[in-house]
Scaffold this motif. Sequence first.
Motif, PDB file in Angstrom:
ATOM      1  N   HIS A   1       0.827  -1.201   0.000  1.00 46.83           N
ATOM      2  CA  HIS A   1       0.000   0.000   0.000  1.00 46.83           C
ATOM      3  C   HIS A   1       0.864   1.255   0.000  1.00 46.83           C
ATOM      4  O   HIS A   1       0.642   2.198  -0.760  1.00 46.83           O
ATOM      5  CB  HIS A   1      -0.908  -0.035   1.216  1.00 46.83           C
TER       6      HIS A   1
ATOM      7  N   LEU B   1       4.434   5.067  -6.442  1.00 43.49           N
ATOM      8  CA  LEU B   1       4.344   4.456  -7.775  1.00 43.49           C
ATOM      9  C   LEU B   1       3.300   5.156  -8.646  1.00 43.49           C
ATOM     10  O   LEU B   1       3.493   5.379  -9.831  1.00 43.49           O
ATOM     11  CB  LEU B   1       3.992   2.973  -7.647  1.00 43.49           C
TER      12      LEU B   1
ATOM     13  N   ARG C   1       2.391   1.858  -3.280  1.00 42.27           N
ATOM     14  CA  ARG C   1       1.505   2.295  -4.351  1.00 42.27           C
ATOM     15  C   ARG C   1       1.470   3.804  -4.532  1.00 42.27           C
ATOM     16  O   ARG C   1       1.383   4.296  -5.664  1.00 42.27           O
ATOM     17  CB  ARG C   1       0.077   1.808  -4.062  1.00 42.27           C
ATOM     18  N   THR C   2       1.542   4.547  -3.431  1.00 39.93           N
ATOM     19  CA  THR C   2       1.398   5.996  -3.552  1.00 39.93           C
ATOM     20  C   THR C   2       2.516   6.611  -4.414  1.00 39.93           C
ATOM     21  O   THR C   2       2.225   7.255  -5.429  1.00 39.93           O
ATOM     22  CB  THR C   2       1.314   6.617  -2.163  1.00 39.93           C
TER      23      THR C   2
END
Lengths: 120, 897
Positions: free
Chosen positions: B682, B688, B685-686
Amino acid sequence: MKKILVVDDDPYILMSLEFLMKKNNYQVMIARNGTEAMDSINTLKPDLILLDIMMPDVDGYSICKHVKSKKELKNIHVVFVSAKTKEADIEKGYQLGASLYITKPFSTRDLMKKVNELLQ
Amino acid sequence: MNKAFIIVCSISYLLLLFAIAYWVEQRFKKSKKTLNKSWIYALSLAVYCTGWTYYGSVGRAVTNGPEFLSIYIGPSIMCALFVPLLRKLLRICKTQRINSIADLISTRYGKNYTLGIIVTLCCVIGIIPYIALQLKAISASFHIITNRNNIAVDIWNDETFIIAGILSIFIIIFGTRSVDASERHEGIVAAIAFESIVKLIAFLAVGIFVTYFLFDGFTSVSTAAHIAGFEQFFTLNKGFENNDWLVMILVSMLSVIFLPRQFQVSIVENTNERNIYKAMWLFPLYLFLINLFVLPIAMGGKLLLSNLVNADTYVLSLPLHFHQPILGLFVYIGGLSAASGMIIVETIALSTMLSNHLILPVIFSSKKIKIDNEKSTVRNIILSRRASIIAILLLACLYDKWIASSTSLVSIGLISMAAVAQFAPATIGGLYSKLITRQGAIASIIVGFSIWFFTIIIPSIITAGYLSPSIMTNGLWGIEWLKPQSLFGLNTMGLLAHSFFWSMLFNIVSLVLISILTSATRQEEYQAELFVNIYKYEGVTGGPGMWKTSAYLSDVNTLLSNFIGKNRADNLLNSYAQRHKISLDQKEADPRIIDFSEKILTGVIGSASARFLVSNIAKEEEISIDKVLSIVKESQQVLELNKELKKKSTELSKATEQLTEVNEQLMKIDVLKDEFLYTVTHELRTPLTSIRALSEILFDNPDIEEEQRQYYLEGIVKEIERLSHLITQVLNLERYESGRQKLNYSAVDIAALINEVIDSLHPLIREKNISIEFIPPDTMALLQCDKDMIRQVVYNLVANAIKFVPENDGSIKIICRADFDELQVWVMDNGKGIPVELRELIFDKFFQAKNQTIQKPTGSGLGLAICKRIVEMHQGRIFVEPISPQGAKFVFTLPNS
């Protein structure tokens, strides 16, 4: 011109989404957190909201719930754009009345296509 | 007093006993619970105190002084000191369903018929006079209270018959209800316990009347007796000179087990070993109380009544003489209690023996009488018991009429006790030694009993005039050495001591000699093993017993049904089969089933008959003694194996428990790991998302303005840095937590290290325009630690502080203090501070990410978790405290070693 509200607390993502929406000829408003988002929704009544879920003050789910519970707001399309990828989280998003749930990281082209479809 | 009135009273009292017995039995049937059993048990033992105690002790005290007490010292010693013997006996009798003393001895020596018969006959011969004595006590007291003859008592009259008749009805009703003699007679035992209370209270009442109403207490009675010159009360004379007292103690010790009625109440009717422990003190206490007033009554009678009054009747004569009819009646009832209690129990015990060892074997072995019908079998058994009861009481009446004219109450009791004492060597020997054989036992009982008969009974028969007195004066067949009262010329002892000495001597000698000369059969060996080592075989009941046999299950069932009814037989067999996991579907019966059935039958008809009947339907294989012993050993091993298995299974379940625990822990760790992974992805993800979005925009929009492009590219670079930082942190933390990371110790100057960190963070500090201050320790602090790791800790803490202090006004203060045992580093800021409830939580991994209400992470969310881990790896502590007016103080310590 359709109005889109972009809500995200990450500056780069916010910047990217703002750029994309403008490029596709939408009127764009931005909010860096939940509180700002609520204000914008109530005053400006966008046609669509790109909504992050995990934010420091008010989370995206609450905002969606608020939108869907108000008569004058409930036609607004809510599109979640979130890093939460669990089935349960996505399910919850749709149950609250979201039109779409897009997981991060997303493809910009794909995102645009879906947003355009929704607003046609 | 009016004769009819007394008869009504007597019958009413017996009816009361009926009522108690009936009530208790009904209650027991309904709720399976009775009154407090240990009390009833202890009180029922007091059936030991018969009419002999009640009337005769006073009589004996008048002639022999305190010597009568020996008869009560013996049982007290036995009860209090020989608990292990009683326990062993009880255990054996319960596991083998033994229901009489004859059964016990016959079972021990291979379930032998002959022994059962011998013991039964000896008991009948030995005990009948004793029962007669009780009848005599009742009729004598009846005569006294009805004023028919205040002085000499006419021995024979029809009352004896009436009493015997009423009692036999009572005994038949309550003693022969169930065919299973090993079943308890709850009702009768309760009635006996009640009688024990009645006779005690009655006796105490007379005692108190004599001592405190006729005289002014113990001293007043004894002073009066002293003055009158009744020296026998104060000196240990007669019985003590001729060793009778010692013999009385010994005989009474044995009689408390071997008298049929005592065996009945203490063993057969006892349901619980623990009952013994209450009886241990309660029974001796009872004996003490009932003897408390014997001497005062004896003295009082001697002083106040005419010399013509029989001392055996003082107890009753005293209240009557002083016109106390109510007390007199009560005393009479007490005496009736004492005598009838004895008669009832003794008769039940004797009738079981008679019917099981004499009558039933004849019935079963007789070809004419069929035993394949349930009703007729049960009827036969009950009939034979009832016939025995009537026969015993009739014999007692006849004895009473013809022989027992001259002997006093006490001496007849002692004679019976000496008779049953003859069983002691064979029984006690058999409990503790496997070497004693059947022939030895038979010889010992026959020899001992014969000498007893010759030395005690023959003289009384002669006195009664049925034999020529020449035997007494000249010896048997004219042989000088064979005089009944001075055998082999021994004439320095009393009658009892003389008889006991010779009978016991020959008894034991025969037992030992014959046992040496003969050898035991396999059946005996088996029983001997079961008796001597009873405690070893606990829990092996139903182990492969003696029956290496083949029998049809249907035969076994039919046999059992004949004796205890079809329903009960089915129930018992089914529950036994279930308990031992035996299938009842086969045609052939399992040896354990046969063994079990034999035990059930033993309860009904005694061991020898049971064995006989079972052997009729079962073909027994010839098995050698080795095999028997190996069977015994096997069951022993099975038992040990069971224990071992039990131990193993508890071990196993313990291990399973531990495994489950570990598993749960692992699952918890697994969940944590999943959560961690999810949070990590998680968090990845940010950055990315930013990188991908920005890159795609740049790619799709080549015409983008230069400045904007520059800004986007910068964003990409920053997010990639954030990404790689995060990955490094995750990997670091993972390495620390797994324990793979080794500490690289070196001597580190902490102050220098802190300065380095501050320097590296200077751009940030300047950017935010905040102040930072560092106070180093007074002396240089060199510390053994992993330099890179500790630098990471300091860096994380200072970087955090920079992040959380307000721009421009922010101030950070770092203090380093070296104590003698530890080094402390404080990092203080004037930021928002940490809410008290979060002070522990902030050291958790990704704490920020999970707690949306505080500021969005600008770092990985792992910094503090890493700090904590590193400090802990150094055996230090890390925590946060608030400071005023606002801010947080992070402290970490490192031990100074």
